[in-house]
Design a protein around this motif. Structure first.
Motif, PDB file in Angstrom:
ATOM      1  N   MET A 247      15.460  30.067   1.843  1.00  0.00           N
ATOM      2  CA  MET A 247      16.043  29.258   2.689  1.00  0.00           C
ATOM      3  C   MET A 247      17.362  30.054   3.298  1.00  0.00           C
ATOM      4  SD  MET A 247      15.749  25.788   0.704  1.00  0.00           S
ATOM      5  CE  MET A 247      13.953  24.874   0.336  1.00  0.00           C
ATOM      6  N   GLY A 248      18.204  30.474   2.490  1.00  0.00           N
ATOM      7  CA  GLY A 248      19.459  31.242   2.943  1.00  0.00           C
ATOM      8  C   GLY A 248      19.332  32.193   3.579  1.00  0.00           C
ATOM      9  N   ALA A 249      18.163  32.853   3.535  1.00  0.00           N
ATOM     10  CA  ALA A 249      17.901  33.721   4.805  1.00  0.00           C
ATOM     11  C   ALA A 249      17.545  33.306   6.022  1.00  0.00           C
ATOM     12  CB  ALA A 249      16.646  34.849   4.299  1.00  0.00           C
ATOM     13  N   LEU A 250      17.091  31.961   5.996  1.00  0.00           N
ATOM     14  CA  LEU A 250      16.647  31.171   7.321  1.00  0.00           C
ATOM     15  C   LEU A 250      17.945  30.844   7.891  1.00  0.00           C
ATOM     16  CD1 LEU A 250      13.416  29.449   6.124  1.00  0.00           C
ATOM     17  CD2 LEU A 250      13.561  31.081   8.071  1.00  0.00           C
ATOM     18  N   LEU A 251      18.826  30.160   7.035  1.00  0.00           N
ATOM     19  CA  LEU A 251      19.982  29.728   7.740  1.00  0.00           C
ATOM     20  C   LEU A 251      21.062  30.751   8.085  1.00  0.00           C
ATOM     21  CD1 LEU A 251      20.700  27.166   4.800  1.00  0.00           C
ATOM     22  CD2 LEU A 251      20.007  26.729   7.237  1.00  0.00           C
ATOM     23  N   ASP A 252      20.818  32.140   7.612  1.00  0.00           N
ATOM     24  CA  ASP A 252      21.720  33.158   8.189  1.00  0.00           C
ATOM     25  C   ASP A 252      21.444  33.280   9.556  1.00  0.00           C
ATOM     26  OD1 ASP A 252      22.828  33.664   5.831  1.00  0.00           O
ATOM     27  OD2 ASP A 252      21.611  35.434   5.255  1.00  0.00           O
ATOM     28  N   ASP A 253      20.078  33.203   9.964  1.00  0.00           N
ATOM     29  CA  ASP A 253      19.611  33.351  11.557  1.00  0.00           C
ATOM     30  C   ASP A 253      19.719  32.199  12.214  1.00  0.00           C
ATOM     31  OD1 ASP A 253      19.261  35.983  10.874  1.00  0.00           O
ATOM     32  OD2 ASP A 253      17.049  35.890  11.072  1.00  0.00           O
ATOM     33  N   TYR A 254      19.431  30.859  11.500  1.00  0.00           N
ATOM     34  CA  TYR A 254      19.316  29.636  12.271  1.00  0.00           C
ATOM     35  C   TYR A 254      20.180  28.565  11.504  1.00  0.00           C
ATOM     36  CZ  TYR A 254      15.293  31.712  14.253  1.00  0.00           C
ATOM     37  OH  TYR A 254      14.476  32.668  14.886  1.00  0.00           O
ATOM     38  N   PRO A 255      21.828  28.706  11.466  1.00  0.00           N
ATOM     39  CA  PRO A 255      22.829  28.035  10.492  1.00  0.00           C
ATOM     40  C   PRO A 255      22.543  26.634  11.014  1.00  0.00           C
ATOM     41  CG  PRO A 255      23.932  29.097  12.371  1.00  0.00           C
ATOM     42  CD  PRO A 255      22.481  29.843  12.190  1.00  0.00           C
ATOM     43  N   THR A 256      22.299  26.162  12.223  1.00  0.00           N
ATOM     44  CA  THR A 256      22.146  24.701  12.527  1.00  0.00           C
ATOM     45  C   THR A 256      20.919  24.047  12.907  1.00  0.00           C
ATOM     46  OG1 THR A 256      22.738  25.385  14.987  1.00  0.00           O
ATOM     47  CG2 THR A 256      24.595  25.004  13.653  1.00  0.00           C
ATOM     48  N   ALA A 257      19.629  24.829  12.699  1.00  0.00           N
ATOM     49  CA  ALA A 257      18.432  24.583  12.935  1.00  0.00           C
ATOM     50  C   ALA A 257      18.009  23.391  12.101  1.00  0.00           C
ATOM     51  CB  ALA A 257      17.468  25.632  12.746  1.00  0.00           C
ATOM     52  N   ARG A 258      17.219  22.405  12.556  1.00  0.00           N
ATOM     53  CA  ARG A 258      16.843  21.288  11.669  1.00  0.00           C
ATOM     54  C   ARG A 258      15.628  21.712  10.761  1.00  0.00           C
ATOM     55  NH1 ARG A 258      14.963  16.462  15.785  1.00  0.00           N
ATOM     56  NH2 ARG A 258      12.961  17.604  15.471  1.00  0.00           N
ATOM     57  N   SER A 259      15.275  21.087   9.914  1.00  0.00           N
ATOM     58  CA  SER A 259      14.393  21.540   8.719  1.00  0.00           C
ATOM     59  C   SER A 259      13.115  21.742   9.241  1.00  0.00           C
ATOM     60  CB  SER A 259      14.286  20.554   7.602  1.00  0.00           C
ATOM     61  OG  SER A 259      14.003  19.219   8.074  1.00  0.00           O
ATOM     62  N   ASP A 260      12.607  21.066  10.309  1.00  0.00           N
ATOM     63  CA  ASP A 260      10.981  21.061  10.710  1.00  0.00           C
ATOM     64  C   ASP A 260      11.101  22.430  11.434  1.00  0.00           C
ATOM     65  OD1 ASP A 260      12.888  20.239  12.850  1.00  0.00           O
ATOM     66  OD2 ASP A 260      11.184  18.982  13.798  1.00  0.00           O
ATOM     67  N   LYS A 261      12.350  22.968  12.262  1.00  0.00           N
ATOM     68  CA  LYS A 261      12.209  24.234  12.955  1.00  0.00           C
ATOM     69  C   LYS A 261      11.964  25.197  11.916  1.00  0.00           C
ATOM     70  CE  LYS A 261      14.622  27.265  16.142  1.00  0.00           C
ATOM     71  NZ  LYS A 261      15.650  27.543  17.218  1.00  0.00           N
ATOM     72  N   LEU A 262      12.753  25.172  10.962  1.00  0.00           N
ATOM     73  CA  LEU A 262      12.755  26.269   9.944  1.00  0.00           C
ATOM     74  C   LEU A 262      11.481  26.375   8.968  1.00  0.00           C
ATOM     75  CD1 LEU A 262      16.508  25.632   8.522  1.00  0.00           C
ATOM     76  CD2 LEU A 262      15.788  27.481  10.231  1.00  0.00           C
ATOM     77  N   TRP A 263      11.077  25.153   9.053  1.00  0.00           N
ATOM     78  CA  TRP A 263       9.626  25.250   8.214  1.00  0.00           C
ATOM     79  C   TRP A 263       8.574  26.055   9.132  1.00  0.00           C
ATOM     80  CZ3 TRP A 263       7.779  22.862   3.980  1.00  0.00           C
ATOM     81  CH2 TRP A 263       6.293  22.799   3.551  1.00  0.00           C
ATOM     82  N   ASN A 264       8.601  25.617  10.147  1.00  0.00           N
ATOM     83  CA  ASN A 264       7.627  26.364  11.313  1.00  0.00           C
ATOM     84  C   ASN A 264       8.047  27.951  11.454  1.00  0.00           C
ATOM     85  OD1 ASN A 264       6.302  24.187  11.960  1.00  0.00           O
ATOM     86  ND2 ASN A 264       7.580  23.551  13.451  1.00  0.00           N
TER      87      ASN A 264
END
Length: 323
Positions: A247-264
């Motif tokens: 999750m931390g790695a995802l937020l590094d690239d997409y800090p403001t993205a919604r959870s559904d986008k990060l899930w996909n």
């Protein structure tokens, strides 16, 4: 109520928080498959080369396709099946040798008649009841020959009676498969597939079916007093829980993205040979509804539903804002 894998549709509300409408919707959209309870005799064990290996009696469930499930549940219509995916082979007591029984019957259905006494130990494809069935082509030729001889001998030809015999009791028989009728009242659902599709949290007592130990703990709601008892917080860059690291790695690239986008984004990452976010190859499977991953040493399997992912992602965001 005893623990089982397969339940009647009327038991849905007793076991889960889902309504009949929820189940109807996913079956109607052909997103979920049901099962059917079957009781019968002389089902055929067939090899991959279409050899008949023996007969068996069976009282248990069979797998249905998405389309078959839809017809039975949504249209309330019966279906007829020649081929049956047997789900509970442990309910089969023995395989009977049928080579002598069918030795004198014409056989254009199976490649040969053999015998294998071993009962399969996992799901397998069987055929419906095997036995004498009408040989329509041979019967038609038989009737035509009978009529020809009657005309030659000046006898009265009973056209109606002869043609009706083809449908009532065909004079020529062959070895064949008798289709099995499946009615809507025979429908069952697999509690494991239900939890897999909707998430284990859809069950009222998931621990009864072994899901509680596998599920990743839900994030504590803010109203709980436990939220104020956190001690020795872990620095974000020192996070040791594998899913939170991802999750931390995802937020590094997409800090403001919604959870559904990060899930996909993560779903697409898991499909790759070289993963960008799950670099340690922790996640074994990821569907639209859940993540299956392994703990340390890959000796503990966990299931995380989307709701849990959403909650933990929120917690990771908050932790990052504090530092």
């Amino acid at each position: 109520m005893l623990n089982r894998n397969y339940y009647r549709l009327a038991e849905l509300a007793t076991l889960s928080y889902l309504s009949e409408g929820d189940l109807l919707d996913v079956v109607e959209r052909q997103e979920f498959t049901l099962c059917a309870w079957l009781e019968g005799q002389s089902f055929g064990l067939v090899s991959k080369t279409n050899a008949l290996l023996g007969l068996f009696d069976y009282n248990g469930t069979v797998t249905l396709t998405k389309q078959q499930s839809q017809i039975l549940l949504c249209e309330s219509k019966s279906i007829r099946l020649e081929w049956l995916p047997i789900q509970e082979p442990e309910r089969i007591k023995a395989i009977a040798d049928c080579r002598k029984q069918f030795a004198d019957l014409p056989n254009r259905t199976f490649s040969k008649l053999l015998y294998r006494s071993d009962v399969p130990t996992s799901l397998f494809m069987a055929c419906g009841s095997v036995g004498e069935v009408a040989d329509q082509l041979a019967s038609l030729n038989h009737v035509k020959e009978k009529q020809r001889k009657a005309l030659e001998q000046g006898e009265k030809v009973k056209l109606f009676d002869d043609w009706m015999s083809l449908f009532v009791d065909a004079p020529v028989k062959q070895l064949g498969i008798q289709p099995i009728e499946i009615k809507p009242e025979q429908l069952r659902f697999d509690i494991r597939k239900l939890a897999e599709h909707f998430g284990p949290e859809c069950l009222k007592q998931p621990e009864r079916f072994g899901f509680a130990r596998q599920m990743e703990s839900q994030t504590v709601m803010p109203s709980s007093p436990i939220i104020n008892q956190i001690s020795n917080p872990i620095e974000p860059n020192m996070e040791t829980k594998p899913i939170k690291v991802i999750m931390g790695a995802l937020l590094d690239d997409y800090p403001t993205a919604r959870s559904d986008k990060l899930w996909n984004v993560l779903r697409q990452d898991v499909k790759q040979t070289a993963r960008r976010y799950d670099t340690e190859q922790v996640i074994d499977e990821m569907s639209q509804y859940q993540i299956i991953w392994f703990g340390r040493g890959r000796d503990a399997e966990f299931i995380m539903a989307y709701k849990t992912f959403q909650n933990q992602l929120s917690a990771v965001r908050k932790q990052r804002l504090k530092t």
